[in-house]
Motif scaffolding. Sequence first.
Motif, PDB file in Angstrom:
ATOM      1  N   ILE A  34      -8.414  13.207 -17.073  1.00 25.28           N
ATOM      2  CA  ILE A  34      -8.301  13.810 -15.741  1.00 25.28           C
ATOM      3  C   ILE A  34      -7.796  15.249 -15.784  1.00 25.28           C
ATOM      4  N   PRO A  38      -7.562  19.109 -11.440  1.00 24.21           N
ATOM      5  CA  PRO A  38      -6.968  20.146 -10.584  1.00 24.21           C
ATOM      6  C   PRO A  38      -7.803  21.420 -10.473  1.00 24.21           C
ATOM      7  N   MET A  46      -2.400  20.299  -4.706  1.00 20.61           N
ATOM      8  CA  MET A  46      -2.625  19.023  -5.370  1.00 20.61           C
ATOM      9  C   MET A  46      -1.464  18.725  -6.307  1.00 20.61           C
ATOM     10  N   LEU A  48      -0.438  15.772  -9.322  1.00 18.32           N
ATOM     11  CA  LEU A  48      -0.813  14.622 -10.133  1.00 18.32           C
ATOM     12  C   LEU A  48       0.444  14.080 -10.795  1.00 18.32           C
ATOM     13  N   ASP A  51      -1.059   8.127 -12.611  1.00 20.56           N
ATOM     14  CA  ASP A  51      -2.382   7.878 -12.042  1.00 20.56           C
ATOM     15  C   ASP A  51      -2.416   8.084 -10.524  1.00 20.56           C
ATOM     16  N   ASP A  52      -1.439   8.782  -9.984  1.00 19.51           N
ATOM     17  CA  ASP A  52      -1.417   9.100  -8.550  1.00 19.51           C
ATOM     18  C   ASP A  52      -1.861  10.543  -8.337  1.00 19.51           C
ATOM     19  N   THR A  53      -2.664  10.737  -7.316  1.00 18.84           N
ATOM     20  CA  THR A  53      -3.147  12.068  -6.964  1.00 18.84           C
ATOM     21  C   THR A  53      -2.842  12.303  -5.493  1.00 18.84           C
ATOM     22  N   LYS A  54      -2.203  13.412  -5.200  1.00 23.71           N
ATOM     23  CA  LYS A  54      -1.919  13.776  -3.806  1.00 23.71           C
ATOM     24  C   LYS A  54      -2.526  15.147  -3.545  1.00 23.71           C
TER      25      LYS A  54
END
Length: 98
Positions: A34, A38, A46, A48, A51-54
Amino acid sequence: MRVIVKLEFSDWIVIFSGVPQGSVLGPILFLIFINGLPLLIRHRLMLLFADDTKVWRKVVDGHDEVLFQQDLEGLSNWTKQWSLQFNVDKCKSMWNCG
């Protein structure tokens, strides 16, 4: 791949992708996988973590909305290209109308 529990072995099965959970290399390989995500974000913020993406952006007019949508579509295209889908049940949107 197969599973071993108390010296009992499952049958072998062929795995075409993925990394077994609990593996030593799993987290490192996922981060490498991954790493370019970004770079898709051009018009918003963004974060990271594991395994969380905001992702977020303040939308005050139609132009902001278009830019935000472009980035969301970029993320969607990335998931299709790399066969790694976001968990839709965990996706949330927040609105502040005040």
